[in-house]
Design a protein around this motif. Structure first.
Motif, short mmCIF file in Angstrom:
data_model
loop_
_atom_site.label_atom_id
_atom_site.label_comp_id
_atom_site.label_asym_id
_atom_site.label_seq_id
_atom_site.Cartn_x
_atom_site.Cartn_y
_atom_site.Cartn_z
N GLY A 39 5.02 49.18 2.86
CA GLY A 39 3.84 48.41 3.15
C GLY A 39 3.74 47.17 2.28
N HIS A 40 2.66 47.05 1.52
CA HIS A 40 2.42 45.82 0.77
C HIS A 40 3.11 45.76 -0.59
CE1 HIS A 40 -1.25 45.41 3.49
NE2 HIS A 40 -0.43 44.42 3.78
N PHE A 41 3.61 46.90 -1.08
CA PHE A 41 4.25 46.93 -2.40
C PHE A 41 5.57 47.68 -2.28
CE2 PHE A 41 -0.26 46.30 -3.08
CZ PHE A 41 -0.26 45.21 -3.92
N ALA A 50 4.98 38.68 2.34
CA ALA A 50 3.98 38.59 3.41
C ALA A 50 3.49 39.99 3.72
CB ALA A 50 4.60 37.95 4.66
N ASP A 51 2.33 40.08 4.35
CA ASP A 51 1.72 41.40 4.54
C ASP A 51 2.52 42.26 5.52
OD1 ASP A 51 0.83 41.13 7.26
OD2 ASP A 51 -0.98 40.11 6.60
N LYS A 52 2.15 43.52 5.60
CA LYS A 52 2.96 44.48 6.35
C LYS A 52 2.91 44.24 7.86
CE LYS A 52 -0.65 48.07 5.97
NZ LYS A 52 -0.98 49.35 5.29
N TRP A 53 1.85 43.62 8.37
CA TRP A 53 1.79 43.35 9.80
C TRP A 53 2.69 42.16 10.16
CZ3 TRP A 53 -2.73 44.72 7.11
CH2 TRP A 53 -3.20 46.00 7.40
N ALA A 54 2.73 41.16 9.30
CA ALA A 54 3.64 40.03 9.54
C ALA A 54 5.09 40.51 9.50
CB ALA A 54 3.41 38.94 8.50
N GLY A 63 14.53 43.14 16.92
CA GLY A 63 15.22 44.18 17.66
C GLY A 63 14.81 45.61 17.36
N CYS A 64 13.93 45.82 16.38
CA CYS A 64 13.42 47.18 16.16
C CYS A 64 12.44 47.53 17.28
CB CYS A 64 12.72 47.28 14.81
SG CYS A 64 13.81 47.05 13.39
N ASP A 65 12.33 48.80 17.59
CA ASP A 65 11.47 49.23 18.69
C ASP A 65 10.18 49.88 18.21
OD1 ASP A 65 13.27 48.67 21.04
OD2 ASP A 65 14.58 49.95 19.83
N LEU A 66 10.21 50.47 17.04
CA LEU A 66 9.04 51.15 16.49
C LEU A 66 9.08 50.99 14.98
CD1 LEU A 66 6.59 53.12 16.84
CD2 LEU A 66 8.24 55.01 16.71
N VAL A 67 7.95 50.61 14.37
CA VAL A 67 7.87 50.44 12.92
C VAL A 67 6.82 51.40 12.38
CG1 VAL A 67 7.48 48.86 11.00
CG2 VAL A 67 8.55 48.02 13.11
N LEU A 68 7.22 52.23 11.42
CA LEU A 68 6.35 53.21 10.78
C LEU A 68 6.22 52.84 9.31
CD1 LEU A 68 8.01 56.38 12.34
CD2 LEU A 68 6.08 55.06 13.26
N GLU A 69 5.08 53.15 8.73
CA GLU A 69 4.85 52.77 7.33
C GLU A 69 5.32 53.84 6.35
OE1 GLU A 69 1.40 50.91 4.41
OE2 GLU A 69 0.82 51.69 6.38
N THR A 405 -9.24 48.51 10.75
CA THR A 405 -9.66 47.73 11.91
C THR A 405 -8.53 47.10 12.70
OG1 THR A 405 -9.90 45.73 10.53
CG2 THR A 405 -11.85 47.15 10.78
N ARG A 406 -7.38 46.89 12.08
CA ARG A 406 -6.30 46.17 12.75
C ARG A 406 -5.45 47.12 13.58
NH1 ARG A 406 -2.61 41.04 11.26
NH2 ARG A 406 -1.23 41.24 13.06
N PRO A 407 -5.24 46.86 14.87
CA PRO A 407 -4.36 47.71 15.68
C PRO A 407 -2.91 47.43 15.35
CG PRO A 407 -5.14 45.86 16.98
CD PRO A 407 -5.85 45.77 15.64
N PRO A 408 -2.00 48.30 15.79
CA PRO A 408 -0.58 48.04 15.57
C PRO A 408 -0.12 46.76 16.26
CG PRO A 408 -0.94 50.32 16.21
CD PRO A 408 -2.24 49.62 16.40
N VAL A 409 0.91 46.16 15.69
CA VAL A 409 1.52 44.97 16.30
C VAL A 409 2.27 45.39 17.55
CG1 VAL A 409 3.18 43.10 15.95
CG2 VAL A 409 1.77 43.91 14.03
#
Length: 411
Positions: A39-41, A50-54, A63-69, A405-409
């Motif tokens: 994530g952020h660290f 840059a943040d984890k959503w960017a 080319g990745c299909d799914l990103v998990l934290e 509040t932020r949905p997945p990208v």
């Protein structure tokens, strides 16, 4: 659908990472790629550029299909727990068939042979490691030497020229150990890291450079366009957008004031309770604060640095203090108990299909927002997001609550 898992930070995603994604599909015969991303660290105790959503968007567009934290409890850990947490996430999905990681040699066999010998954590190895650490060796060197010594005494010397102390070999070994200790059926693969070393700070190729070298270039040139030869166009576009919005680049100095505030208000006994504060470092911290030439994280790291403590160790320590992570929260027993949820950061069309499968196969709940649960490590991630938002040029209160509040990208 055959699926390969990869473990990433993408700080930032560059052409070497793009090669890793493409080769991971190719050599494993995978139809889809699942990335477990910090994530952020990050693993070396640093904030992400840059943040984890960017960075999730970078991953999906590359080319990745799914990103998990990967929860922050694991993401800023030494290799053992970083690897264990990442592999535990992939294992818990129930949909990942293979794991592909980069290494200096690209050779899987030597690492796998060593991992099988060490999977039960032999007492003799632990004793050797402890002795070398007490003698003042940094952990990576101490671990490498302890393994070599243990295997040599057992008549099983590491292959000539195979350096276990190289960072990707170390991580690769711990990925394999995690697979064995979790009893996972995920098949491991390794590809050779090309043209740029993990920690290489200089750029020696026209298209490939390490993330470390790119961050250095960005700090020197102060313009995102300088990265153009070395990153995909999508990465450049995302970084430029984040920079224009005042959300990047984030560095350690972005957190100098909150870190120094916590250090100055904490007594030695308070500092000793934080994770990674070991062997009397609480006293060294307090002494160093009195002699700093200036108030900056760089000056503090310089004051704390000794032959015994690597910069990475000290960064991880300062990060845990900054985030308020206590020893009991990150105790080995707690980390070894595994993950309690899977957090989705983003997905594409194939990722959506994988998520549908995971509803039936996942060993733990799959969530898309921190509002969906109250697990202790999920709270740590939400708190890390709130802190990270303070590094923005003009942070808004809403930025602190984006985990809720932020949905997945979606790409």
């Amino acid at each position: 659908m055959r699926t390969v898992g990869i473990v990433v930070e993408y700080n930032p995603l560059h052409n070497g990472h793009l090669y890793h994604i493409q080769q991971s599909r190719k050599i494993t015969g995978a139809d889809a790629v699942v990335a477990v991303m910090s994530g952020h660290f990050l693993q070396r105790g640093e904030p992400a550029l840059a943040d984890k959503w960017a960075r999730t968007e970078m991953a999906l567009r590359a080319g990745c299909d799914l990103v998990l934290e990967l929860p922050v409890a694991y993401s800023a850990q030494p290799a053992q727990w970083f690897a264990y947490g990442a592999v535990a996430v992939l294992e818990a999905t129930g949909v990942v068939d293979a794991l592909c990681f980069g290494s200096e040699s690209g050779e899987l066999a030597p690492l796998l042979r060593i991992a099988r010998l060490l999977a039960e954590e032999p007492q003799a190895l632990s004793g050797r490691l402890s002795g070398l650490l007490k003698a003042g060796l940094p952990y990576p060197s101490a671990y490498s030497e302890a393994v070599r010594s243990y295997l040599s005494d057992a008549g099983l010397a590491v292959d000539a020229g195979f350096r276990l102390d190289q960072p990707n070999h170390t991580l690769g070994l711990h990925y394999l150990l995690a697979l064995l200790r979790l009893g996972s059926s995920i098949e491991p693969f390794s590809i050779r890291r090309e043209k740029s070393g993990y920690n290489q700070t200089t750029i020696t190729d026209r298209r490939i450079a390490s993330a470390t070298a790119l961050r250095k270039l960005l700090s020197e040139r102060a313009e995102v366009a300088a990265l153009a030869p070395y990153v995909p166009a999508s990465t450049l576009e995302i970084l430029a957008r984040e920079a224009a919005a005042g959300r990047a680049p984030v560095t350690w100095e972005s957190f100098a004031r909150p870190l120094l505030h916590r250090l100055l208000q904490s007594r030695e006994a308070d500092l000793a309770a934080f994770a990674e504060v070991t062997e009397g470092l609480e006293f060294r911290i307090r002494q160093s604060l009195r002699t700093l030439p200036e108030y900056s994280v760089e000056a503090l790291l310089a004051a704390l640095k000794t032959k015994r403590y690597t910069r990475t160790k000290l960064q991880r320590m300062l990060l845990r203090i900054l985030l308020g992570h206590r020893k009991d929260e990150l105790a080995p027993e707690r980390l070894a108990s595994g993950i309690e949820y899977i957090r989705v950061l983003g997905f594409g069309e194939k990722g959506r299909e994988l998520l549908r499968r995971m509803k039936k196969t996942a060993a733990v709940p799959v969530i898309q927002s921190a509002a969906e649960g109250d697990w202790p490590y999920l709270r740590l991630d939400a708190e890390a997001t709130a802190l990270y938002s303070l590094a923005f040029d003009a942070p808004a209160p809403a930025d602190a609550w984006r985990d809720y509040t932020r949905p997945p990208v979606r790409v």
